[in-house]
Design a protein around this motif. Structure first.
Motif, PDB file in Angstrom:
ATOM      1  N   GLU A 184      -4.269  -3.502   4.494  1.00  0.00           N
ATOM      2  CA  GLU A 184      -3.627  -3.164   3.235  1.00  0.00           C
ATOM      3  C   GLU A 184      -4.442  -2.126   2.472  1.00  0.00           C
ATOM      4  O   GLU A 184      -3.895  -1.325   1.724  1.00  0.00           O
ATOM      5  N   LYS A 216       2.204  -5.602   4.251  1.00  0.00           N
ATOM      6  CA  LYS A 216       3.243  -5.631   3.220  1.00  0.00           C
ATOM      7  C   LYS A 216       2.882  -4.793   1.998  1.00  0.00           C
ATOM      8  O   LYS A 216       3.766  -4.452   1.210  1.00  0.00           O
ATOM      9  N   ARG A 217       1.604  -4.500   1.826  1.00  0.00           N
ATOM     10  CA  ARG A 217       1.153  -3.750   0.654  1.00  0.00           C
ATOM     11  C   ARG A 217       0.240  -2.611   1.098  1.00  0.00           C
ATOM     12  O   ARG A 217      -0.259  -2.600   2.208  1.00  0.00           O
ATOM     13  N   ARG A 218       0.028  -1.679   0.185  1.00  0.00           N
ATOM     14  CA  ARG A 218      -0.878  -0.579   0.479  1.00  0.00           C
ATOM     15  C   ARG A 218      -1.630  -0.201  -0.802  1.00  0.00           C
ATOM     16  O   ARG A 218      -1.029  -0.101  -1.875  1.00  0.00           O
ATOM     17  N   ALA A 244       2.031  -4.955 -10.132  1.00  0.00           N
ATOM     18  CA  ALA A 244       0.650  -4.841  -9.653  1.00  0.00           C
ATOM     19  C   ALA A 244      -0.267  -4.667 -10.854  1.00  0.00           C
ATOM     20  O   ALA A 244       0.188  -4.619 -12.004  1.00  0.00           O
ATOM     21  N   LEU A 261      -2.911  -1.819  -5.635  1.00  0.00           N
ATOM     22  CA  LEU A 261      -2.350  -2.441  -4.442  1.00  0.00           C
ATOM     23  C   LEU A 261      -0.899  -2.790  -4.737  1.00  0.00           C
ATOM     24  O   LEU A 261      -0.619  -3.689  -5.526  1.00  0.00           O
ATOM     25  N   ILE A 262       0.030  -2.073  -4.093  1.00  0.00           N
ATOM     26  CA  ILE A 262       1.454  -2.176  -4.419  1.00  0.00           C
ATOM     27  C   ILE A 262       2.250  -2.454  -3.148  1.00  0.00           C
ATOM     28  O   ILE A 262       1.935  -1.935  -2.072  1.00  0.00           O
ATOM     29  N   LYS A 263       3.297  -3.271  -3.275  1.00  0.00           N
ATOM     30  CA  LYS A 263       4.154  -3.584  -2.134  1.00  0.00           C
ATOM     31  C   LYS A 263       4.767  -2.310  -1.571  1.00  0.00           C
ATOM     32  O   LYS A 263       5.173  -1.412  -2.318  1.00  0.00           O
ATOM     33  N   LEU A 264       4.845  -2.244  -0.253  1.00  0.00           N
ATOM     34  CA  LEU A 264       5.415  -1.065   0.399  1.00  0.00           C
ATOM     35  C   LEU A 264       6.866  -0.833  -0.032  1.00  0.00           C
ATOM     36  O   LEU A 264       7.300   0.309  -0.186  1.00  0.00           O
ATOM     37  N   ASP A 266       8.177  -1.422  -2.926  1.00  0.00           N
ATOM     38  CA  ASP A 266       8.155  -0.779  -4.240  1.00  0.00           C
ATOM     39  C   ASP A 266       7.706   0.677  -4.130  1.00  0.00           C
ATOM     40  O   ASP A 266       8.244   1.556  -4.821  1.00  0.00           O
ATOM     41  N   PRO A 298       8.661  -0.814   4.922  1.00  0.00           N
ATOM     42  CA  PRO A 298       8.466  -2.226   4.557  1.00  0.00           C
ATOM     43  C   PRO A 298       9.121  -3.154   5.571  1.00  0.00           C
ATOM     44  O   PRO A 298      10.097  -2.775   6.235  1.00  0.00           O
ATOM     45  N   ASP A 302      10.524  -8.032   3.162  1.00  0.00           N
ATOM     46  CA  ASP A 302       9.806  -7.562   1.974  1.00  0.00           C
ATOM     47  C   ASP A 302      10.792  -6.953   0.998  1.00  0.00           C
ATOM     48  O   ASP A 302      11.311  -5.851   1.220  1.00  0.00           O
TER      49      ASP A 302
END
Length: 305
Positions: A184, A216-218, A244, A261-264, A266, A298, A302
Motif C-alpha cells: 500500500e 486496496k489503498r495507495r 483519509a 493513504l487513500i482507497k484506490l 476513491d 480497485p 472495493d
C-alpha cells in the motif's frame, strides 16, 4: 570533485542507528528483513523494513553496507526513526538468539543529506529510492560531510518536500506501526522488498498480497494551495465524506504537499473527474509520480467513499 555545485545539504534529525557486524551479520539480516541484503553492494545502501508475522510494518529503515579494507572490518548500519530505535534494537536482539552477530546502538552518529545536483564524492551513499533524494552520508560527532565544500547549507524541509513529491514514505507518521502494509505504501516499487530472496518475517502475507493483487489503498502525494502545511491526522474529504487523514507534510514555494493513504476506488474517482478531495476547506490535487503510474484498478469488492 572540488568545484561548487547548486546542491543543498542538511542533517536529517530524529534518526537512530544500529551497527550490525560479525561473521553472520548479512545472513542474519537476510532472514528477518524485507530487503535483499545480498544485493547491497559494498558502499551502498537500500531501504527495507522489519514486519510483524502478519506482514504489517514495525520499523522502516535504510540499511548501509559499510565496507572496509578487510572483510573483518565490514559491517552494516541500520538507520531508522529515533523514537522506535529501542524497540527495534530489542527485537533484533531477540531474533539473534545465539548467532555470532554483533548488535550495538551507535550513539554519536548523524545522517547528512545532499540534493539538487549530481556529483562524485567518495564515501557518500546514493539514495536508491528516487533520484531527487540525492545522497546520504553517515558522520560521527561534529564531522562535516565531504560535500559541505561543494554544496550550500539548506533546510531539511526542502528535502522533505522533494521526498513527499516523489511519493516516498519514511517514518511512523507515514507508515503506522503494526498497521501499514509494504505494498500500500509502494515500498515494493521503491526497492524495499525482494520477492525472490526467500523467507523473512512477514514474507508469506506480503507475497500473497503481491501475487494476488490484493492492494486496496495507495499512499499518494497531494498538493495544496498556499498556506500552512496540514498537521498529520487532518481529515481529507471526498465530497462531504471523510475518507483519509494526512500524513507527513512540507511547505513548498507554491503551497504545500502531504502524503495520504487513500482507497484506490476513491483515487480513481478523483482521476476520472467524478469527485474532488479537500483538506481544511481547500482543494487537494493528486500529484501522482511517474513511478507510481498507472495506479492499480480497485478490487471488485472495493467500493468508493
Amino acid at each position: 570533485m572540488t568545484e561548487p555545485t547548486s546542491a543543498l545539504f542538511a542533517p536529517l534529525p530524529g534518526r537512530g542507528f544500529i551497527k550490525v557486524d560479525d561473521e553472520e551479520a548479512a545472513q542474519f539480516l537476510q532472514t528477518i528483513l524485507t530487503a535483499n541484503i545480498d544485493q547491497i553492494s559494498a558502499g551502498g545502501c537500500a531501504p527495507g523494513a522489519l514486519l510483524t508475522p502478519q506482514g504489517r510494518i514495525l520499523h522502516d529503515m535504510m540499511i548501509y553496507y559499510c565496507s572496509a579494507v578487510s572483510d573483518a572490518g565490514s559491517h552494516f548500519i541500520i538507520e531508522t526513526d529515533g523514537a522506535g530505535l529501542a524497540d527495534l534494537f530489542t527485537r533484533l536482539r531477540r531474533y539473534r538468539l545465539r548467532r555470532p552477530v554483533g548488535l550495538r546502538v551507535v550513539e554519536d552518529m548523524t545522517i547528512w543529506l545532499c540534493w539538487g545536483a549530481p556529483f562524485d564524492v567518495e564515501g557518500v551513499y546514493h539514495d536508491p529510492r528516487h533520484q531527487s533524494l540525492g545522497y546520504r552520508w553517515l558522520g560521527q560527532g561534529d564531522e562535516m560531510p565531504p560535500f559541505a565544500t561543494i554544496a550550500t547549507r539548506g533546510e531539511i524541509t526542502q528535502w522533505q518536500a522533494l521526498r513527499i513529491a516523489a511519493g516516498v514514505p519514511e517514518g511512523p507518521i507515514d507508515l503506522t506501526p503494526e498497521r501499514a502494509l509494504m505494498l500500500e505504501a509502494g515500498l515494493d516499487m521503491l526497492g524495499a522488498v525482494d520477492f525472490e530472496k526467500g523467507c523473512y518475517i512477514g514474507q508469506e502475507v506480503t507475497a500473497r498480497t503481491h501475487y494476488r493483487g490484493l492492494v486496496k489503498r495507495r499512499l499518494v502525494p497531494l498538493r495544496l494551495p498556499a498556506g500552512v502545511p496540514p498537521t498529520p491526522g487532518t481529515e481529507i474529504l471526498l465530497g462531504e465524506k471523510a475518507v483519509a487523514t494526512t500524513k507527513t507534510a512540507a511547505k513548498t514555494e507554491g503551497g504545500s504537499l502531504c502524503l495520504a493513504l487513500i482507497k484506490l476506488s476513491d483515487l480513481h474517482l478523483v482521476l476520472d473527474g467524478a469527485a474532488k478531495l479537500q483538506i481544511d476547506g481547500s482543494p487537494a490535487d493528486l500529484v501522482i509520480p511517474d513511478w507510481m503510474q498507472p495506479l492499480p484498478n480497485p478490487a471488485r469488492t472495493d467500493k468508493a467513499g
